[in-house]
Scaffold this motif. Structure first.
Motif, PDB file in Angstrom:
ATOM      1  N   SER A  60       0.778  -1.172  -0.063  1.00  0.00           N
ATOM      2  CA  SER A  60      -0.051   0.129   0.104  1.00  0.00           C
ATOM      3  C   SER A  60       0.890   1.343  -0.128  1.00  0.00           C
ATOM      4  O   SER A  60       0.152   2.354  -0.040  1.00  0.00           O
ATOM      5  CB  SER A  60      -0.970   0.070   1.240  1.00  0.00           C
ATOM      6  OG  SER A  60      -0.288   0.023   2.359  1.00  0.00           O
ATOM      7  N   GLY A  61       2.175   1.007   0.248  1.00  0.00           N
ATOM      8  CA  GLY A  61       3.202   2.393   0.140  1.00  0.00           C
ATOM      9  C   GLY A  61       3.338   2.850   1.530  1.00  0.00           C
ATOM     10  O   GLY A  61       3.106   2.298   2.540  1.00  0.00           O
ATOM     11  N   PRO A  62       4.264   3.937   1.529  1.00  0.00           N
ATOM     12  CA  PRO A  62       4.797   4.236   2.944  1.00  0.00           C
ATOM     13  C   PRO A  62       3.457   4.837   3.499  1.00  0.00           C
ATOM     14  O   PRO A  62       2.455   5.171   3.295  1.00  0.00           O
ATOM     15  CB  PRO A  62       5.579   5.506   2.425  1.00  0.00           C
ATOM     16  CG  PRO A  62       4.954   5.975   1.052  1.00  0.00           C
ATOM     17  CD  PRO A  62       4.493   4.853   0.556  1.00  0.00           C
ATOM     18  N   PRO A  63       3.596   5.034   5.012  1.00  0.00           N
ATOM     19  CA  PRO A  63       2.671   5.362   5.989  1.00  0.00           C
ATOM     20  C   PRO A  63       2.407   6.704   5.609  1.00  0.00           C
ATOM     21  O   PRO A  63       3.497   7.472   5.363  1.00  0.00           O
ATOM     22  CB  PRO A  63       3.192   4.810   7.659  1.00  0.00           C
ATOM     23  CG  PRO A  63       4.662   4.550   7.157  1.00  0.00           C
ATOM     24  CD  PRO A  63       4.997   4.251   5.874  1.00  0.00           C
ATOM     25  N   ASP A  64       1.236   7.134   5.960  1.00  0.00           N
ATOM     26  CA  ASP A  64       0.739   8.599   6.025  1.00  0.00           C
ATOM     27  C   ASP A  64       1.361   9.226   7.490  1.00  0.00           C
ATOM     28  O   ASP A  64       1.032   8.901   8.362  1.00  0.00           O
ATOM     29  CB  ASP A  64      -0.546   8.646   5.621  1.00  0.00           C
ATOM     30  CG  ASP A  64      -1.092  10.241   5.894  1.00  0.00           C
ATOM     31  OD1 ASP A  64      -0.219  11.067   5.865  1.00  0.00           O
ATOM     32  OD2 ASP A  64      -2.230  10.544   5.577  1.00  0.00           O
ATOM     33  N   PRO A  65       2.316  10.218   7.448  1.00  0.00           N
ATOM     34  CA  PRO A  65       2.522  10.568   8.533  1.00  0.00           C
ATOM     35  C   PRO A  65       1.547  11.392   9.537  1.00  0.00           C
ATOM     36  O   PRO A  65       1.785  11.517  10.522  1.00  0.00           O
ATOM     37  CB  PRO A  65       3.953  11.625   8.512  1.00  0.00           C
ATOM     38  CG  PRO A  65       3.539  12.063   6.763  1.00  0.00           C
ATOM     39  CD  PRO A  65       2.757  10.655   6.056  1.00  0.00           C
ATOM     40  N   GLY A  66       0.641  11.945   8.667  1.00  0.00           N
ATOM     41  CA  GLY A  66      -0.185  12.789   9.592  1.00  0.00           C
ATOM     42  C   GLY A  66      -1.396  11.760   9.750  1.00  0.00           C
ATOM     43  O   GLY A  66      -2.590  12.245  10.661  1.00  0.00           O
ATOM     44  N   PHE A  67      -1.388  10.514   9.731  1.00  0.00           N
ATOM     45  CA  PHE A  67      -2.372   9.378  10.167  1.00  0.00           C
ATOM     46  C   PHE A  67      -2.856   9.492  11.358  1.00  0.00           C
ATOM     47  O   PHE A  67      -3.786   9.536  12.106  1.00  0.00           O
ATOM     48  CB  PHE A  67      -2.326   8.214   9.466  1.00  0.00           C
ATOM     49  CG  PHE A  67      -3.473   7.317   9.864  1.00  0.00           C
ATOM     50  CD1 PHE A  67      -4.822   7.517   9.164  1.00  0.00           C
ATOM     51  CD2 PHE A  67      -3.281   6.274  10.422  1.00  0.00           C
ATOM     52  CE1 PHE A  67      -5.909   6.533   9.338  1.00  0.00           C
ATOM     53  CE2 PHE A  67      -4.388   5.116  10.801  1.00  0.00           C
ATOM     54  CZ  PHE A  67      -5.632   5.334  10.282  1.00  0.00           C
ATOM     55  N   ASP A  70      -4.718  12.281  12.720  1.00  0.00           N
ATOM     56  CA  ASP A  70      -6.038  12.455  12.328  1.00  0.00           C
ATOM     57  C   ASP A  70      -6.894  11.635  13.192  1.00  0.00           C
ATOM     58  O   ASP A  70      -7.917  12.098  13.703  1.00  0.00           O
ATOM     59  CB  ASP A  70      -6.178  11.962  10.821  1.00  0.00           C
ATOM     60  CG  ASP A  70      -5.517  12.853   9.862  1.00  0.00           C
ATOM     61  OD1 ASP A  70      -5.554  13.826  10.099  1.00  0.00           O
ATOM     62  OD2 ASP A  70      -5.075  12.463   8.603  1.00  0.00           O
TER      63      ASP A  70
END
Length: 87
Positions: A60-67, A70
């Motif tokens: 799925s790709g790199p983790p979202d740093p802002g997750f 959120d």
């Protein structure tokens, strides 16, 4: 595997038959008076195994740093009312 059983057999052994459908993925042709009247078979699986889920997660790709931020913001906003009976 598709097996033939009588309606009487199905009535007597329903739990066992359903277990074979669920866990062994067997299918059954139900006969009454020597005539096939129904088929019992497992529903199609959701299509995802644990291995497939892990593979999708890895791809799925790199983790979202802002997750995480959120999630924290959603958690802070989700508070039960002081009086749950008040509407």
């Amino acid at each position: 595997m598709e097996l033939r059983i009588t309606a009487t057999d199905l009535a007597r052994r329903a739990g066992e038959i359903l277990g074979k459908i669920r866990f062994r993925r067997d299918s059954f042709l139900i006969e009454r008076n020597g005539e096939v009247i129904a088929r019992l078979s497992p529903v199609p699986s959701s299509g995802s195994t644990l291995a497939e889920g892990l593979l999708a997660w890895r791809e799925s790709g790199p983790p979202d740093p802002g997750f995480a931020d959120d999630l924290e913001r959603a958690h802070r906003a989700d508070r039960p009312p002081r009086n749950p009976w008040a509407s």
